[in-house]
Design an enzyme around this catalytic site. Sequence first.
Site, PDB file in Angstrom:
ATOM      1  N   ALA A  85      35.394  40.177  44.959  1.00  0.00           N
ATOM      2  CA  ALA A  85      35.766  41.659  44.241  1.00  0.00           C
ATOM      3  C   ALA A  85      37.321  41.482  44.366  1.00  0.00           C
ATOM      4  O   ALA A  85      37.630  41.280  45.515  1.00  0.00           O
ATOM      5  CB  ALA A  85      34.977  42.664  44.614  1.00  0.00           C
ATOM      6  N   GLU A  86      37.955  42.201  43.560  1.00  0.00           N
ATOM      7  CA  GLU A  86      39.162  42.502  43.930  1.00  0.00           C
ATOM      8  C   GLU A  86      39.119  44.239  44.544  1.00  0.00           C
ATOM      9  O   GLU A  86      38.258  45.030  44.151  1.00  0.00           O
ATOM     10  CB  GLU A  86      39.939  42.898  42.549  1.00  0.00           C
ATOM     11  N   TYR A 189      38.806  51.179  41.064  1.00  0.00           N
ATOM     12  CA  TYR A 189      37.947  50.238  42.126  1.00  0.00           C
ATOM     13  C   TYR A 189      36.374  50.754  42.077  1.00  0.00           C
ATOM     14  O   TYR A 189      35.494  49.889  41.803  1.00  0.00           O
ATOM     15  CB  TYR A 189      38.359  50.202  43.328  1.00  0.00           C
TER      16      TYR A 189
END
Length: 383
Positions: A85-86, A189
Amino acid sequence: MGEKVLITGGLGFIGLALARTLVRRGMAVRLLDNLSPQIHGAVPQPELGTLLEERHVEVMRGDVCRRQDWVTALSDVASVVHLAAETGTGQSMYRIGDYTSTNVLGTALLLDVLANDHHQVTKLLLASSRSVYGEGAYRCAGCGLVYPPIRSLDSLQAGQWEPLCPSCCGPIHPVATPESARTGPASVYAATKMAQEDLVRIAANSHGIPFLIFRLQNVYGEGQSLNNPYTGILSIFSNRIRQGKVIALFEDAQESRDFVHVSDVSEAMALGLESDGGDGLTMNVGSGVQVTVDTIARHLQRQFAESSTLLVSGQYRLGDIRHNFADISVIGQALRFSPRVALEEGIARFVRWVRTQPIPEDGPEDGLERANRELIERGLMKA
């Protein structure tokens, strides 16, 4: 050697810790990673060597945004732990496309392959985040358990750090957040992690694949990236201490989080793969202990034996929450999980490891300062 487990983001901090845990427990692992420079630096970290020499560890460089990489990575594996994941709340607020592509599309492609291609996957574990809650749970003397919304810009500008009761506007105090709490992502996010959860629940259920969703608290420990200025306050503060720089503490330094050692997280994940007790559940993974940012900074100062200056800056970032720590009773009952590493021991272990790493060398503006400048220029952080 037992079944093979695919770990995405497998060369990252949590991925490597999990890989070591699983190999010790008799499993083979395949590590899928794109070796992002922001996380790994210009070249992979040298301490990867001892693990990569293990014959039950296979490494595949690939991207979760490419379907064919998923097809290749999923061949002959029995379980998937999806960590790739970022990450980073602040950065997600302006790299919206990147975060959505990697986190949401990447997960969608995994599920697309599982839905349409032949595979042997019998367990899927998604690493989600406590960020999906937004603010954690609070208790009001008059209204009981409440979930305040994200703090307004007006409140932050006025230095009103603590949320108020959404019903009576009176004072409230934080309590452990259960999985049944209202979700309210406060950053891009967090929104992508919430989307991942929904995709996994719907698709895995519809295709009969047992799954678990772990909402990780603030994971720390030996091996975490010291290069990435967007995540991990222990890394950020440690770098500042070693460089003899001021540690700027946002707001009034009393924001609180739940810090859980990476060895406890990898143990929880191993239990989830080995048992069916948590199948279909969404579970918090944390220490269950509320710790302020100020406390973390002072623990680090003591362990490094350095007297670096702590500056309560009054700065703030849009999208940051005030308090959140986990109720871990569900995972305790379902998987018999209980964290073993107390904060003081964990920070001591972390600092011993940091001392073996080179001190980051920067020009007049270091990585943290560049990251903060980007946020300030975009109006996402107070100058």
